[in-house]
Structures are given as structure tokens and as C-alpha cells.
Motif scaffolding. Structure first.
Motif, PDB file in Angstrom:
ATOM      1  N   ASN A 190       0.822  -1.216   0.000  1.00  0.00           N
ATOM      2  CA  ASN A 190       0.000   0.000   0.000  1.00  0.00           C
ATOM      3  C   ASN A 190       0.852   1.260   0.000  1.00  0.00           C
ATOM      4  OD1 ASN A 190      -2.386  -1.495  -0.014  1.00  0.00           O
ATOM      5  ND2 ASN A 190      -2.543  -1.489   2.210  1.00  0.00           N
ATOM      6  N   PHE A 191       1.934   1.236   0.769  1.00  0.00           N
ATOM      7  CA  PHE A 191       2.834   2.390   0.818  1.00  0.00           C
ATOM      8  C   PHE A 191       3.393   2.688  -0.575  1.00  0.00           C
ATOM      9  CE2 PHE A 191       7.173   3.989   0.947  1.00  0.00           C
ATOM     10  CZ  PHE A 191       6.986   5.198   1.612  1.00  0.00           C
ATOM     11  N   LEU A 192       3.874   1.663  -1.260  1.00  0.00           N
ATOM     12  CA  LEU A 192       4.444   1.883  -2.596  1.00  0.00           C
ATOM     13  C   LEU A 192       3.389   2.349  -3.589  1.00  0.00           C
ATOM     14  CD1 LEU A 192       7.121  -0.896  -3.120  1.00  0.00           C
ATOM     15  CD2 LEU A 192       7.449   1.557  -2.934  1.00  0.00           C
ATOM     16  N   GLU A 193       2.190   1.795  -3.481  1.00  0.00           N
ATOM     17  CA  GLU A 193       1.115   2.221  -4.375  1.00  0.00           C
ATOM     18  C   GLU A 193       0.773   3.692  -4.139  1.00  0.00           C
ATOM     19  OE1 GLU A 193      -3.522   1.199  -5.091  1.00  0.00           O
ATOM     20  OE2 GLU A 193      -2.133  -0.512  -5.192  1.00  0.00           O
ATOM     21  N   GLU A 194       0.716   4.097  -2.884  1.00  0.00           N
ATOM     22  CA  GLU A 194       0.438   5.500  -2.569  1.00  0.00           C
ATOM     23  C   GLU A 194       1.598   6.396  -3.013  1.00  0.00           C
ATOM     24  OE1 GLU A 194      -0.646   6.032   1.554  1.00  0.00           O
ATOM     25  OE2 GLU A 194      -2.134   4.428   1.428  1.00  0.00           O
ATOM     26  N   TYR A 195       2.810   5.947  -2.785  1.00  0.00           N
ATOM     27  CA  TYR A 195       3.997   6.743  -3.109  1.00  0.00           C
ATOM     28  C   TYR A 195       4.146   6.935  -4.623  1.00  0.00           C
ATOM     29  CZ  TYR A 195       8.838   8.285  -3.338  1.00  0.00           C
ATOM     30  OH  TYR A 195       9.989   8.992  -3.602  1.00  0.00           O
ATOM     31  N   LEU A 196       3.990   5.853  -5.371  1.00  0.00           N
ATOM     32  CA  LEU A 196       4.174   5.915  -6.822  1.00  0.00           C
ATOM     33  C   LEU A 196       2.897   6.298  -7.561  1.00  0.00           C
ATOM     34  CD1 LEU A 196       6.341   2.714  -7.372  1.00  0.00           C
ATOM     35  CD2 LEU A 196       7.124   5.093  -7.399  1.00  0.00           C
ATOM     36  N   GLY A 197       1.758   5.999  -6.980  1.00  0.00           N
ATOM     37  CA  GLY A 197       0.492   6.192  -7.666  1.00  0.00           C
ATOM     38  C   GLY A 197       0.132   4.914  -8.412  1.00  0.00           C
ATOM     39  N   LYS A 198      -1.145   4.549  -8.379  1.00  0.00           N
ATOM     40  CA  LYS A 198      -1.597   3.291  -8.983  1.00  0.00           C
ATOM     41  C   LYS A 198      -1.250   3.206 -10.468  1.00  0.00           C
ATOM     42  CE  LYS A 198      -4.943  -0.213  -9.180  1.00  0.00           C
ATOM     43  NZ  LYS A 198      -4.086  -1.149  -9.865  1.00  0.00           N
ATOM     44  N   ASP A 199      -1.500   4.279 -11.217  1.00  0.00           N
ATOM     45  CA  ASP A 199      -1.209   4.249 -12.659  1.00  0.00           C
ATOM     46  C   ASP A 199       0.284   4.065 -12.924  1.00  0.00           C
ATOM     47  OD1 ASP A 199      -3.900   4.567 -13.197  1.00  0.00           O
ATOM     48  OD2 ASP A 199      -3.758   6.727 -13.560  1.00  0.00           O
ATOM     49  N   ASN A 200       1.121   4.783 -12.195  1.00  0.00           N
ATOM     50  CA  ASN A 200       2.575   4.642 -12.367  1.00  0.00           C
ATOM     51  C   ASN A 200       3.037   3.242 -11.982  1.00  0.00           C
ATOM     52  OD1 ASN A 200       3.075   7.219 -13.337  1.00  0.00           O
ATOM     53  ND2 ASN A 200       3.419   8.060 -11.293  1.00  0.00           N
ATOM     54  N   LEU A 201       2.459   2.710 -10.914  1.00  0.00           N
ATOM     55  CA  LEU A 201       2.836   1.370 -10.486  1.00  0.00           C
ATOM     56  C   LEU A 201       2.427   0.332 -11.528  1.00  0.00           C
ATOM     57  CD1 LEU A 201       4.239  -0.128  -8.225  1.00  0.00           C
ATOM     58  CD2 LEU A 201       2.046  -0.342  -7.074  1.00  0.00           C
ATOM     59  N   ASP A 202       1.271   0.504 -12.147  1.00  0.00           N
ATOM     60  CA  ASP A 202       0.846  -0.407 -13.219  1.00  0.00           C
ATOM     61  C   ASP A 202       1.815  -0.343 -14.401  1.00  0.00           C
ATOM     62  OD1 ASP A 202      -1.335  -1.222 -11.713  1.00  0.00           O
ATOM     63  OD2 ASP A 202      -2.773   0.040 -12.785  1.00  0.00           O
ATOM     64  N   ILE A 203       2.217   0.853 -14.779  1.00  0.00           N
ATOM     65  CA  ILE A 203       3.191   1.023 -15.877  1.00  0.00           C
ATOM     66  C   ILE A 203       4.514   0.379 -15.494  1.00  0.00           C
ATOM     67  CG2 ILE A 203       4.574   2.728 -17.142  1.00  0.00           C
ATOM     68  CD1 ILE A 203       2.071   4.608 -16.918  1.00  0.00           C
ATOM     69  N   PHE A 204       4.957   0.640 -14.264  1.00  0.00           N
ATOM     70  CA  PHE A 204       6.214   0.098 -13.759  1.00  0.00           C
ATOM     71  C   PHE A 204       6.194  -1.433 -13.786  1.00  0.00           C
ATOM     72  CE2 PHE A 204       8.981  -0.852  -9.961  1.00  0.00           C
ATOM     73  CZ  PHE A 204      10.172  -0.497 -10.561  1.00  0.00           C
TER      74      PHE A 204
END
Length: 145
Positions: A119-133
Motif C-alpha cells: 500500500n505504501f508503494l502504491e500511494e507513493y508511486l500512484g496506482k497508474d505509475n505502479l501499473d506502468i512500472f
């Protein structure tokens, strides 16, 4: 001049940038998992054994895409701590690993900390950025068959 400026600047080498990012993410997960006395690599092994167990060392190595020798070295502390056990018949060359009751308890407790790290990483990066990553990481991983 502040030395941290140099440490946070991206390198021109893609490999170095990926390694630095991997190290940073590993540190985040390890911090969140600290109350469970597990590192992210140990948690991952417990998770995979729990989901697939009993499982042979060879099959586990294939599943998590880790060299068998490295895997055996990483399994030893988990066995010594009583978190996993070999349930194969005596004299069998094919070890079958499963979590012990202590291992299941440790895994379930650590899972809550792992979810907080997720959850921390998802909040930090943002869901869309995390999906791209995640898509990019899968593409990079596909470089090696």
C-alpha cells in the motif's frame, strides 16, 4: 555541497538505475517486515511454499526464478528457525518443503506488514505509475528466457 544530491541522481546506466531502485524497494519492504523478523526474500519464500507446498526445491527454484544453489542457501535459515520442514521420506533425494505451524503463523503475521508495504508503494508511486512500472518490469524480465 550536499553529498545526497549525487546519491539521488540517476545514472546514465540503465542497469545501475534498476539496481538502485531494486535496493530502495527492498529496503522499504524490509523496514515494513521488520516486526516479523523476516526480510522480503524470506517472506517471499514462505509465501511461495505456503501457496505451492509441499514443493520440491527444484520446482520452487523454477517457480521463483532463482538459482537452485542460491535458493538452498536462502532456505537454511528458515529451516533452522523452524519455519519450514522437509517432509520427504528418509533417504529421498527429492526434498519436499512445507511450512511448519510456526512458519504458517509467522507468514500470516508478516503478510499484514507486507500488505502495508504494498500500500505504501502504491500511494507513493500512484496506482497508474505502479501499473506502468509493473508492465515495464515484466518486459525487462522477458529479456532472459
Amino acid at each position: 555541497m550536499d553529498r545526497n544530491i549525487y546519491e539521488k541522481t540517476s545514472a546514465s546506466c540503465n542497469c545501475l538505475n534498476i539496481r538502485r531502485a531494486s535496493q530502495a524497494v527492498t529496503e522499504v519492504y524490509d523496514e515494513f517486515l521488520a516486526p516479523s523478523n523476516l526480510k522480503i526474500g524470506q517472506y517471499s519464500l514462505l509465501k511461495h511454499i505456503n501457496q505451492s507446498g509441499p514443493i520440491s526445491v527444484s520446482d520452487l527454484a523454477l517457480l521463483i526464478r532463482l538459482d537452485r544453489t542460491t535458493l538452498v542457501r536462502n532456505l537454511k535459515p528458515l529451516e533452522q528457525s523452524g519455519l519450514i520442514e522437509d517432509i520427504s521420506k528418509k533417504g529421498s533425494r527429492n526434498r519436499q518443503l512445507k511450512l511448519t505451524s510456526k512458519g504458517i503463523e509467522t507468514y500470516k503475521s508478516a503478510e499484514e506488514h507486507w500488505k502495508k508495504a504494498q500500500n505504501f508503494l502504491e500511494e507513493y508511486l500512484g496506482k497508474d505509475n505502479l501499473d506502468i512500472f509493473t508492465t515495464l518490469l515484466s518486459k525487462i524480465e522477458a529479456l532472459v528466457p
